[in-house]
Design a protein around this motif. Sequence first.
Motif, short mmCIF file in Angstrom:
data_model
loop_
_atom_site.label_atom_id
_atom_site.label_comp_id
_atom_site.label_asym_id
_atom_site.label_seq_id
_atom_site.Cartn_x
_atom_site.Cartn_y
_atom_site.Cartn_z
N ARG A 91 24.15 -0.02 -6.99
CA ARG A 91 24.06 -1.48 -7.12
C ARG A 91 23.09 -1.64 -8.32
O ARG A 91 22.11 -0.86 -8.30
N LEU A 100 23.75 -5.34 0.78
CA LEU A 100 24.40 -4.23 0.88
C LEU A 100 23.96 -3.90 2.31
O LEU A 100 23.10 -3.85 3.02
N ARG A 104 19.41 2.44 4.24
CA ARG A 104 18.72 2.52 2.78
C ARG A 104 17.56 3.01 2.91
O ARG A 104 16.66 3.19 3.76
#
Length: 238
Positions: A91, A100, A104
């Motif tokens: 992104r 999102l 992560r």
Amino acid sequence: MSDPLNGPDAAPGADAIERLLISRRAFVTSTAATAFMLWTPEVKAAVELEGIEIDETITAYGKKLVLNGIGLRKRGYFKADVTALYLPEKRTTPEAIMKLDGLRRIQLNILREFTSSTISRIFIADFKQVATDEEFKKLIDVIGQIGAAYSNVKRVTKGDVVNLDWVPGRGWMATHNGRQLTGDGTMDAMAINNELAYQIYLRMYIGPHAPAELRNGLLGLTRLNRVGGGTVSPAEQP
């Protein structure tokens, strides 16, 4: 009886022997090449910043992540760490990253020594800068948990790696050189199941208060140096 020179029982001629030898050499060469490929370790694509090599893809908690970008984080005149941002999908805007779903990772590749007290002080100052007053008050207990986890680290030195992960279903987790950080004076791994806290943490790196060079690097908007030579443009990154 077969002709001793030309009959079916005759020994093979020079041409036949040469063809046989060539065939055997080709078989041995092919077998050796196959064995080499089977035993040669996989070489991962990587980029480099400040002498730190960063893999372009990793596996964390059983999930594949791609490198979104890397950037140099500074503290005054000092280089603090090379920060890497890994996501399930690439992104290029803070808004898209915040929305999102999935795992992560913010990875800190340490470039100089910090004590736990310094780390805690820097974290609280940065967190307070990017959070609203309401958010900071709401998360005061969470901030205390993170501070306790940092105090267990004692210090970080050049070459250390700190991973700060958001793991769906478990929460915000962290490791120092592969060792899971703990909090609250227990042996239990720190797992803060509060996504707002991690979202605010992301703001420290890609939000409007983050240095432009660091933010653009993590958003994948800057050209990177490949390990082994050459460069990779933002469009070529995973």
